[in-house]
Design a protein around this motif. Sequence first.
Motif, PDB file in Angstrom:
ATOM      1  N   LEU A 156      23.509  51.223  28.732  1.00 54.70           N
ATOM      2  CA  LEU A 156      24.315  51.057  29.942  1.00 54.70           C
ATOM      3  C   LEU A 156      24.157  49.675  30.564  1.00 54.70           C
ATOM      4  CD1 LEU A 156      23.743  54.556  31.610  1.00 54.70           C
ATOM      5  CD2 LEU A 156      25.713  53.787  30.277  1.00 54.70           C
ATOM      6  N   VAL A 157      22.925  49.183  30.633  1.00 49.04           N
ATOM      7  CA  VAL A 157      22.666  47.897  31.285  1.00 49.04           C
ATOM      8  C   VAL A 157      23.339  46.756  30.534  1.00 49.04           C
ATOM      9  CG1 VAL A 157      20.864  46.206  31.808  1.00 49.04           C
ATOM     10  CG2 VAL A 157      20.523  48.597  32.416  1.00 49.04           C
ATOM     11  N   THR A 158      23.248  46.757  29.212  1.00 52.38           N
ATOM     12  CA  THR A 158      23.873  45.667  28.443  1.00 52.38           C
ATOM     13  C   THR A 158      25.396  45.703  28.578  1.00 52.38           C
ATOM     14  OG1 THR A 158      23.784  47.074  26.470  1.00 52.38           O
ATOM     15  CG2 THR A 158      22.013  45.470  26.760  1.00 52.38           C
ATOM     16  N   THR A 159      25.964  46.897  28.641  1.00 51.81           N
ATOM     17  CA  THR A 159      27.416  47.011  28.838  1.00 51.81           C
ATOM     18  C   THR A 159      27.828  46.406  30.178  1.00 51.81           C
ATOM     19  OG1 THR A 159      27.497  49.042  27.530  1.00 51.81           O
ATOM     20  CG2 THR A 159      29.372  48.596  28.961  1.00 51.81           C
ATOM     21  N   VAL A 160      27.122  46.771  31.224  1.00 50.87           N
ATOM     22  CA  VAL A 160      27.427  46.254  32.560  1.00 50.87           C
ATOM     23  C   VAL A 160      27.227  44.742  32.620  1.00 50.87           C
ATOM     24  CG1 VAL A 160      26.704  46.272  34.978  1.00 50.87           C
ATOM     25  CG2 VAL A 160      26.911  48.419  33.728  1.00 50.87           C
ATOM     26  N   ALA A 161      26.101  44.267  32.059  1.00 55.72           N
ATOM     27  CA  ALA A 161      25.811  42.830  32.086  1.00 55.72           C
ATOM     28  C   ALA A 161      26.878  42.036  31.333  1.00 55.72           C
ATOM     29  CB  ALA A 161      24.430  42.566  31.483  1.00 55.72           C
ATOM     30  N   GLY A 162      27.298  42.550  30.180  1.00 56.68           N
ATOM     31  CA  GLY A 162      28.342  41.873  29.417  1.00 56.68           C
ATOM     32  C   GLY A 162      29.643  41.767  30.192  1.00 56.68           C
ATOM     33  N   LEU A 163      30.000  42.828  30.888  1.00 54.38           N
ATOM     34  CA  LEU A 163      31.234  42.823  31.675  1.00 54.38           C
ATOM     35  C   LEU A 163      31.122  41.913  32.891  1.00 54.38           C
ATOM     36  CD1 LEU A 163      32.194  46.611  31.539  1.00 54.38           C
ATOM     37  CD2 LEU A 163      33.276  44.724  30.315  1.00 54.38           C
ATOM     38  N   ILE A 164      29.942  41.883  33.508  1.00 56.15           N
ATOM     39  CA  ILE A 164      29.725  41.019  34.669  1.00 56.15           C
ATOM     40  C   ILE A 164      29.934  39.550  34.301  1.00 56.15           C
ATOM     41  CG2 ILE A 164      27.929  40.109  36.213  1.00 56.15           C
ATOM     42  CD1 ILE A 164      26.864  42.943  36.455  1.00 56.15           C
ATOM     43  N   VAL A 165      29.531  39.182  33.091  1.00 59.98           N
ATOM     44  CA  VAL A 165      29.730  37.802  32.627  1.00 59.98           C
ATOM     45  C   VAL A 165      31.162  37.596  32.155  1.00 59.98           C
ATOM     46  CG1 VAL A 165      29.046  36.091  30.895  1.00 59.98           C
ATOM     47  CG2 VAL A 165      27.305  37.516  32.007  1.00 59.98           C
ATOM     48  N   SER A 166      31.699  38.569  31.437  1.00 62.68           N
ATOM     49  CA  SER A 166      33.004  38.412  30.794  1.00 62.68           C
ATOM     50  C   SER A 166      34.163  38.375  31.783  1.00 62.68           C
ATOM     51  CB  SER A 166      33.213  39.546  29.787  1.00 62.68           C
ATOM     52  OG  SER A 166      34.488  39.448  29.184  1.00 62.68           O
ATOM     53  N   ILE A 167      34.158  39.279  32.754  1.00 60.52           N
ATOM     54  CA  ILE A 167      35.315  39.395  33.657  1.00 60.52           C
ATOM     55  C   ILE A 167      35.564  38.106  34.453  1.00 60.52           C
ATOM     56  CG2 ILE A 167      36.213  40.602  35.690  1.00 60.52           C
ATOM     57  CD1 ILE A 167      34.954  43.162  34.540  1.00 60.52           C
ATOM     58  N   PRO A 168      34.550  37.527  35.144  1.00 59.71           N
ATOM     59  CA  PRO A 168      34.808  36.258  35.838  1.00 59.71           C
ATOM     60  C   PRO A 168      35.186  35.129  34.878  1.00 59.71           C
ATOM     61  CG  PRO A 168      32.764  37.258  36.612  1.00 59.71           C
ATOM     62  CD  PRO A 168      33.177  38.009  35.400  1.00 59.71           C
ATOM     63  N   SER A 169      34.605  35.147  33.674  1.00 59.82           N
ATOM     64  CA  SER A 169      34.923  34.100  32.706  1.00 59.82           C
ATOM     65  C   SER A 169      36.390  34.145  32.308  1.00 59.82           C
ATOM     66  CB  SER A 169      34.038  34.234  31.456  1.00 59.82           C
ATOM     67  OG  SER A 169      32.677  34.085  31.774  1.00 59.82           O
ATOM     68  N   VAL A 170      36.913  35.346  32.080  1.00 55.91           N
ATOM     69  CA  VAL A 170      38.331  35.494  31.729  1.00 55.91           C
ATOM     70  C   VAL A 170      39.220  35.045  32.882  1.00 55.91           C
ATOM     71  CG1 VAL A 170      40.146  37.166  31.204  1.00 55.91           C
ATOM     72  CG2 VAL A 170      37.931  37.351  30.066  1.00 55.91           C
ATOM     73  N   ILE A 171      38.861  35.474  34.090  1.00 55.27           N
ATOM     74  CA  ILE A 171      39.662  35.113  35.272  1.00 55.27           C
ATOM     75  C   ILE A 171      39.716  33.602  35.456  1.00 55.27           C
ATOM     76  CG2 ILE A 171      39.743  35.234  37.798  1.00 55.27           C
ATOM     77  CD1 ILE A 171      38.584  38.079  37.555  1.00 55.27           C
ATOM     78  N   PHE A 172      38.555  32.950  35.414  1.00 56.43           N
ATOM     79  CA  PHE A 172      38.528  31.497  35.624  1.00 56.43           C
ATOM     80  C   PHE A 172      39.126  30.747  34.449  1.00 56.43           C
ATOM     81  CE2 PHE A 172      35.511  32.396  39.037  1.00 56.43           C
ATOM     82  CZ  PHE A 172      35.897  31.462  39.976  1.00 56.43           C
ATOM     83  N   TYR A 173      38.989  31.264  33.239  1.00 59.10           N
ATOM     84  CA  TYR A 173      39.609  30.615  32.081  1.00 59.10           C
ATOM     85  C   TYR A 173      41.124  30.557  32.262  1.00 59.10           C
ATOM     86  CZ  TYR A 173      41.307  29.848  27.344  1.00 59.10           C
ATOM     87  OH  TYR A 173      41.967  29.357  26.244  1.00 59.10           O
ATOM     88  N   ASN A 174      41.727  31.691  32.619  1.00 58.23           N
ATOM     89  CA  ASN A 174      43.178  31.715  32.823  1.00 58.23           C
ATOM     90  C   ASN A 174      43.589  30.847  34.016  1.00 58.23           C
ATOM     91  OD1 ASN A 174      43.787  33.477  30.677  1.00 58.23           O
ATOM     92  ND2 ASN A 174      43.193  35.245  31.891  1.00 58.23           N
ATOM     93  N   TYR A 175      42.761  30.839  35.052  1.00 56.79           N
ATOM     94  CA  TYR A 175      43.034  29.996  36.221  1.00 56.79           C
ATOM     95  C   TYR A 175      43.023  28.525  35.840  1.00 56.79           C
ATOM     96  CZ  TYR A 175      42.026  27.403  40.510  1.00 56.79           C
ATOM     97  OH  TYR A 175      42.032  26.482  41.513  1.00 56.79           O
ATOM     98  N   PHE A 176      42.008  28.120  35.071  1.00 61.08           N
ATOM     99  CA  PHE A 176      41.909  26.717  34.677  1.00 61.08           C
ATOM    100  C   PHE A 176      43.040  26.312  33.735  1.00 61.08           C
ATOM    101  CE2 PHE A 176      37.118  27.111  35.495  1.00 61.08           C
ATOM    102  CZ  PHE A 176      37.240  26.553  36.747  1.00 61.08           C
ATOM    103  N   ILE A 177      43.460  27.223  32.863  1.00 59.05           N
ATOM    104  CA  ILE A 177      44.587  26.923  31.985  1.00 59.05           C
ATOM    105  C   ILE A 177      45.841  26.646  32.815  1.00 59.05           C
ATOM    106  CG2 ILE A 177      46.189  27.923  30.304  1.00 59.05           C
ATOM    107  CD1 ILE A 177      43.617  26.960  29.047  1.00 59.05           C
TER     108      ILE A 177
END
Length: 203
Positions: A156-177
């Motif tokens: 459970l912890v690794t799933t949550v941690a992965g999403l915590i990193v991934s979700i902002p990264s996707v949002i900012f990646y699309n924003y920067f593009i």
Amino acid sequence: MFSAIRAGGFIMLPIILCGIAATFIIIERCFYFYVTKKRDVKLMYDLNSYLDSENYDSAAISCAEADTPCSQVVKKALDCRRWDEKDMKDAVEAEMSVVVPRFEHLLTPLGTISNIATLLGLLGTVTGNIKAFGVLGAGGTMGDPAILAGAIAEALVTTVAGLIVSIPSVIFYNYFISRVNRRIAEMENNVTNVVIKLTGRVK
């Protein structure tokens, strides 16, 4: 917090490293786009008066001081102002293709991190479940509750941690593009206005 990180197991280390790298890239790109936008606004304000008075030396100095992709292309146009109009436009277009990667700097790693973090979280989920089923298989109906709880916590912890990193990264990646596309369009518009003035079509 530290207990949760420990519960996630060794998979948490690359996830944390991805989070640190993503945070650095996001801060660096936000600062870069803010600074270059501010410098370009000042540059174009100064260039309007310099070009109207044909003060090309001061215009070149302003470009050097701005040190942005737009200023680099404008400087190229100033250097080629005595060339044939077609040749000058070709040189400017070539310079644009050179400076565009400065806008896109570090965006590929950010996009990669957004994907890797999710996969690492999934990997932690799989390894945690494998451990959990191993405990159940080795200990009868329930196995050791403490070991079983630790295996489930890892999943459970690794799933949550992965999403915590991934979700902002996707949002900012699309924003920067989107920022890159807007800045390229602004640069093309600014450079076109400069070229028009240099070719004498507008005084």
